[in-house]
Each structure stands twice: as C-alpha cells, then as structure tokens.
Design an enzyme around this catalytic site. Structure first.
Site, PDB file in Angstrom:
ATOM      1  N   ASP A  34     -45.783  96.454  23.583  1.00 25.96           N
ATOM      2  CA  ASP A  34     -45.679  97.883  23.298  1.00 25.96           C
ATOM      3  C   ASP A  34     -45.875  98.726  24.557  1.00 25.96           C
ATOM      4  OD1 ASP A  34     -45.305 100.084  21.694  1.00 25.96           O
ATOM      5  OD2 ASP A  34     -47.367 100.165  20.967  1.00 25.96           O
ATOM      6  N   TRP A  39     -44.260 103.965  29.371  1.00 27.51           N
ATOM      7  CA  TRP A  39     -44.122 103.534  30.771  1.00 27.51           C
ATOM      8  C   TRP A  39     -43.022 104.346  31.449  1.00 27.51           C
ATOM      9  CZ3 TRP A  39     -40.170 101.782  33.802  1.00 27.51           C
ATOM     10  CH2 TRP A  39     -40.530 101.218  35.042  1.00 27.51           C
ATOM     11  N   HIS A  51     -37.348  99.953  28.439  1.00 29.12           N
ATOM     12  CA  HIS A  51     -36.975  98.721  27.732  1.00 29.12           C
ATOM     13  C   HIS A  51     -36.396  97.693  28.709  1.00 29.12           C
ATOM     14  CE1 HIS A  51     -37.981 100.606  24.033  1.00 29.12           C
ATOM     15  NE2 HIS A  51     -36.969 101.436  24.004  1.00 29.12           N
ATOM     16  N   SER A  79     -39.201  95.500  15.334  1.00 29.59           N
ATOM     17  CA  SER A  79     -39.786  95.394  13.996  1.00 29.59           C
ATOM     18  C   SER A  79     -38.821  95.921  12.936  1.00 29.59           C
ATOM     19  CB  SER A  79     -41.102  96.172  13.929  1.00 29.59           C
ATOM     20  OG  SER A  79     -40.845  97.556  13.801  1.00 29.59           O
ATOM     21  N   LEU A 145     -41.995  74.649  26.299  1.00 32.63           N
ATOM     22  CA  LEU A 145     -42.475  75.909  25.701  1.00 32.63           C
ATOM     23  C   LEU A 145     -41.529  76.402  24.595  1.00 32.63           C
ATOM     24  CD1 LEU A 145     -44.355  78.512  25.930  1.00 32.63           C
ATOM     25  CD2 LEU A 145     -42.546  79.416  27.410  1.00 32.63           C
TER      26      LEU A 145
HETATM   27  C1  IPE Z   1     -44.634  97.454  17.465  1.00 28.99           C
HETATM   28  O1  IPE Z   1     -44.526  98.560  18.300  1.00 28.99           O
HETATM   29  C2  IPE Z   1     -43.314  96.748  17.380  1.00 28.99           C
HETATM   30  C3  IPE Z   1     -42.890  96.028  18.586  1.00 28.99           C
HETATM   31  C4  IPE Z   1     -43.596  95.895  19.658  1.00 28.99           C
HETATM   32  C5  IPE Z   1     -41.595  95.425  18.502  1.00 28.99           C
HETATM   33  P1  IPE Z   1     -44.205 100.013  17.717  1.00 28.99           P
HETATM   34  O2  IPE Z   1     -44.141 100.925  18.865  1.00 28.99           O
HETATM   35  O3  IPE Z   1     -43.008  99.952  16.846  1.00 28.99           O
HETATM   36  O4  IPE Z   1     -45.472 100.276  16.803  1.00 28.99           O
HETATM   37  P2  IPE Z   1     -46.112 101.634  16.285  1.00 28.99           P
HETATM   38  O5  IPE Z   1     -45.005 102.448  15.688  1.00 28.99           O
HETATM   39  O6  IPE Z   1     -46.727 102.312  17.457  1.00 28.99           O
HETATM   40  O7  IPE Z   1     -47.137 101.204  15.286  1.00 28.99           O
HETATM   41  C1  IPE Z   2     -42.100  98.618  22.713  1.00 32.21           C
HETATM   42  O1  IPE Z   2     -42.171  99.828  23.373  1.00 32.21           O
HETATM   43  C2  IPE Z   2     -40.690  98.200  22.413  1.00 32.21           C
HETATM   44  C3  IPE Z   2     -40.322  98.275  20.992  1.00 32.21           C
HETATM   45  C4  IPE Z   2     -41.116  98.634  20.015  1.00 32.21           C
HETATM   46  C5  IPE Z   2     -38.971  97.939  20.655  1.00 32.21           C
HETATM   47  P1  IPE Z   2     -41.998 101.229  22.645  1.00 32.21           P
HETATM   48  O2  IPE Z   2     -40.562 101.584  22.629  1.00 32.21           O
HETATM   49  O3  IPE Z   2     -42.653 101.214  21.305  1.00 32.21           O
HETATM   50  O4  IPE Z   2     -42.773 102.179  23.621  1.00 32.21           O
HETATM   51  P2  IPE Z   2     -43.755 103.354  23.245  1.00 32.21           P
HETATM   52  O5  IPE Z   2     -44.758 102.808  22.285  1.00 32.21           O
HETATM   53  O6  IPE Z   2     -42.911 104.424  22.637  1.00 32.21           O
HETATM   54  O7  IPE Z   2     -44.366 103.769  24.536  1.00 32.21           O
HETATM   55 MG    MG Z   3     -44.512 101.653  20.646  1.00 34.04          MG
END
Ligand code: IPE
Ligand code: IPE
Ligand code: MG
Length: 255
Positions: A34, A39, A51, A79, A145
């Site tokens: 996450d 970032w 990403h 997710s 792995l």
């Molecule tokens: C969790 O991160 C899902 C993944 C890392 C793929 P999210 O950014 O979707 O989670 P929330 O919305 O902050 O709970």
């Molecule tokens: C994790 O980073 C990647 C996915 C959930 C797909 P985020 O996209 O959730 O990044 P933040 O949480 O908005 O910083």
């Molecule tokens: Mg996130």
C-alpha cells in the site's frame, strides 16, 4: 555474440541478508502493498508513476525473499474493492501484470520461481488473465519460491464462494454438514495448497487488513511500516523478518 544482460537477480546479489536472518525464516510472507498513490503525491507525481515504481519494489522484494529462503511470497496487488477507483487508474493497474511479466518472466523461470494467482478471474480483462496464466503455466514445474499474486482478491468473496461450494455439495448429498471442518474450509479457499501466512506486512502506515486473507491470518504475525510501497526494499524485509524472529508464537498455548 550479444551477451545477455542478466537483470535484477545478479545485480542485487551483492546485498547480503544479515546472518541471523537465516534461522527461523517465515515460510510464508504476505504483503499488503500500500501507499503507491501517496508516494507519487509526495514526489509531486501522478498516481500511476507510484504504481510503476511499486512494480520495481515487487522485483526487489521477490529477489530478497528468494535470497532469504522464504518459500511463499503473497503480494496483494488488486482487491475486489479496488474496482471503485477511477477507470483510468483501474485500466492502468490491469496493464501492470502484463508489463511486469513481459520483462521478468524469463528471469522468473530461470530462477525457479513458481508464479501463482489468487483471485477471481471473472471481471479481469483478457490481457491480464492471459499474462498471468502464461506465467503460471510456464513456471508450474518450478519448485523454488512461490510468488503468489493476489489479484482481484477479496477475502469475504473467497469465503462466500467457499460456502456456496460446500452448500452445493450438501444439496446434492455429497457432504454431511457435520463433516465440515476448519481444514476442509481451508482446502476450499483460493489459497488451498499454500500454508497460512506466518508474517503479514503492510506498508504505508495504515493499520488495517482491507479484506486480505481473513481466514488464513488467524495466527499470522503482523508487521506495519510507514514506508510507502515503492520505497520498500530488502532491508525493510529483513527488518520485518528479524522482528518476526524475536516474537514468540503461542497459538493460544503456553511456552
Ligand atoms: C489494499 O490497499 C489493497 C491492496 C494493497 C491491493 P487499499 O489502498 O485498497 O486499502 P484501503 O482502501 O486503504 O483500505
Ligand atoms: C497500493 O497503493 C496499490 C493498490 C491498492 C492497487 P494505493 O494505490 O492504494 O496507494 P495509496 O494508498 O492511495 O497511497
Ligand atoms: Mg491504498
């Protein structure tokens, strides 16, 4: 003759894990990757660059996990709730597996990594599924792995599907409800064949699970860090593992 550039594994081989990390290494590490968006924001960049850099952290972490002797690495990549995001971000995320595997699949094969996917195929674009399935197929004979991508994964959906399947077996008379055991449920989860995670890591400072491996995490150790996923590297993984090694797992019993 063109000399093939051996990419990331060789380059990163210089970084050695600390000696102590080789004892009691968690067999299965699962990571909620996450913080890509934050970032990017902190660097004044658009979310998709976050990403893209997150993908580099996937590489680094895979190398580090392999070097450390971790047997299963599960990475939460998308997710079942992430579909709520703007279409252009979802589209970008859906292209990443293809992009990642186009560059890295040969190396993964060579390094004896076995790629797996945990999640609903339904709803994913064909190019995403095709890339994942090709990687799974080409690495299924490998026994190094296990790199398990949680893609279009949601734990509640997983548990619901498991219930439906057992319900159908009861309806046809193939299953007696009294014979249902926790082990049986485990075997009907998407993670079937993979042991429960010993260590779950979440980056970005959020202290929540976000629908990840709810069934499987009953006795997982948790490690949270404020680091955003694109900044995650082998040192953080070693730090998490070292912390794991200092803990005592009791499973409800006494030591
Ligand atoms: C969790 O991160 C899902 C993944 C890392 C793929 P999210 O950014 O979707 O989670 P929330 O919305 O902050 O709970
Ligand atoms: C994790 O980073 C990647 C996915 C959930 C797909 P985020 O996209 O959730 O990044 P933040 O949480 O908005 O910083
Ligand atoms: Mg996130």
């Amino acid at each position: 003759m063109i000399k093939r550039v051996r990419s990331w594994w060789t380059r990163e081989d210089k970084i050695q894990p600390p000696e102590r990390s080789m004892d009691n290494v968690p067999e299965h590490v699962a990571i909620i990757m996450d913080g890509n968006g934050r970032w990017a924001k902190s660097h004044g960049l658009p979310r998709f660059i976050g990403h893209q850099n997150g993908m580099k952290a996937v590489k680094r972490t895979t190398i580090a996990a392999d070097k450390l002797g971790i047997k299963y690495l599960t990475l939460y990549a998308f997710s079942t709730e992430n579909w709520k995001r703007p279409k252009d971000e979802v589209d970008f995320l859906m292209r990443l597996p293809q992009e990642f595997l186009a560059i890295e699949l040969d190396e993964l094969i060579e390094k004896n990594v076995q790629v797996r996917m945990m999640g609903d195929r339904e709803g994913l674009p064909s190019y995403t599924i095709n890339a994942m399935e090709e990687a799974v197929r080409k690495t299924e004979g490998n026994d190094g792995l296990v790199l398990n991508f949680a893609l279009n994964y949601g734990s509640r959906k997983e548990i619901t599907d498991c219930m439906r399947e057992l319900g159908r077996k009861i309806k046809t008379g193939d299953l007696n409800p009294d014979d249902i055991t926790p082990e049986m449920l485990g075997q009907h989860m998407l993670s079937s064949g993979i042991p429960d995670p010993d260590l779950i890591i979440r980056t970005s400072g959020e202290m929540r699970i976000s629908n990840f491996m709810l069934w499987q995490m009953a006795y997982s150790e948790m490690w949270f860090t404020d680091i955003y996923w694109p900044d995650f590297n082998e040192q953080y993984l070693y730090e998490a593992v070292a912390e794991y090694q200092r803990r005592t797992r009791r499973y409800g019993g006494l030591t």
